[in-house]
Design an enzyme around this catalytic site. Structure first.
Site, PDB file in Angstrom:
ATOM      1  N   GLY A  61       0.824  -1.225  -0.035  1.00 15.27           N
ATOM      2  CA  GLY A  61       0.081   0.065  -0.017  1.00 15.27           C
ATOM      3  C   GLY A  61       0.796   1.247   0.092  1.00 15.27           C
ATOM      4  N   GLU A  82       3.792  13.160  -6.826  1.00 15.28           N
ATOM      5  CA  GLU A  82       3.360  12.895  -8.232  1.00 15.28           C
ATOM      6  C   GLU A  82       3.595  11.275  -8.575  1.00 15.28           C
ATOM      7  OE1 GLU A  82       2.020  13.729 -12.147  1.00 15.28           O
ATOM      8  OE2 GLU A  82       2.027  15.139 -10.242  1.00 15.28           O
TER       9      GLU A  82
END
Length: 276
Positions: A61, A82
């Site tokens: 995760g 980003e």
């Protein structure tokens, strides 16, 4: 805000984010509700880096929340993260953990630059473009911008000078076909014609930085340009520090460089008030 501490002090991990609840809110946000940061300085992302990150996200995760600011109830603007956002989309995650922060416009640029410089270095041209954004869009001079980024002012100015190179040389630098050392030597040449000539030699003869320096030094010795003195270099440094921008000294001339109308206005004010 102290920028030299790194993003670790600005973006807590998921394990520590609960302790920061009184200062900021972390929540899972649908990836479709996060819009890109228009000030994102990095344009190129390594496929290998993204693949590694995608595999890590699928296994563990996202361990560190993204940083966003809220535009409206259903939309958020990305400030930093980003690569994590791109990787999460490719991995098929419907939501990502994000730290919601009320960031001023300048802080968004600073945070985006810091993350990219610290996490996965920008190529030298992207870094220079990011530096130029601070000057042009937010009215900072070299000294102020360097202080905010936590780097020496000469280092900031030298990196920014890379944008003075011709476009094809900048592209070669961005693509790692030449090094920043090569680029700095080319910047010392007197004109674009000479820069392109030696750029071509770097590629055809596979010149190292040392061999390029030797070749350029031989050319310089053949010319009739006066030899620079140590005193002139010292004066350049003193004036650069005083004015916060690049200053070069030639025989009977002083050149003061600026990169935006705002910086020119600031330079004029400094010269008037300091009687320089």
């Amino acid at each position: 805000m102290a920028l030299g501490r790194g993003l670790g002090s600005l973006i807590p991990s998921k394990q520590t984010s609960a302790n920061a609840a009184s200062h900021a809110s972390v929540r899972d946000i649908p990836v479709g509700q996060i819009v890109p940061n228009p000030h994102q300085p990095r344009q190129h992302f390594s496929h290998v880096e993204l693949e590694n990150l995608i595999q890590s996200i699928r296994t563990h995760g996202i361990l560190q929340p993204l940083l966003v600011s809220q535009l409206d109830p259903d939309h958020f603007e990305l400030i930093a993260g980003e690569r994590r956002l791109r990787a999460a989309k490719i991995a098929g995650l419907p939501t990502v953990p994000a730290l919601i922060r009320d960031a001023a416009e300048l802080e968004k640029v600073e945070l985006a630059l810091i993350e990219n410089i610290q996490r996965s270095d920008l190529n030298p041209v992207e870094k220079a473009e990011g530096y130029r954004k601070l000057l042009q869009e937010f009215g900072l001079n070299h000294e102020e911008a360097a202080k905010k980024l936590g780097i020496p002012r000469p280092s900031f100015s030298n990196t920014l000078r890379l944008l003075e190179l011709p476009g094809d040389i900048q592209k070669a630098l961005a693509d790692s076909r030449i090094t920043e050392g090569h680029a700095k030597v080319l910047l010392g040449l007197p004109n674009v014609m000479e820069q392109k000539k030696y750029f071509h030699l770097i590629q055809t003869d596979q010149l190292s930085v040392h061999r390029l320096t030797q070749a350029v030094s031989g050319k310089t010795k053949q010319s009739h340009h006066p030899v620079r003195t140590t005193q002139a270099s010292a004066y350049e440094e003193d004036l650069s520090l005083a004015l916060g921008t690049k200053v070069t000294i030639d025989p009977k001339q002083i050149h003061i460089h600026y990169f935006s109308p705002e910086e020119l206005s600031e330079l004029v004010k400094k010269i008037k008030t300091r009687n320089l």
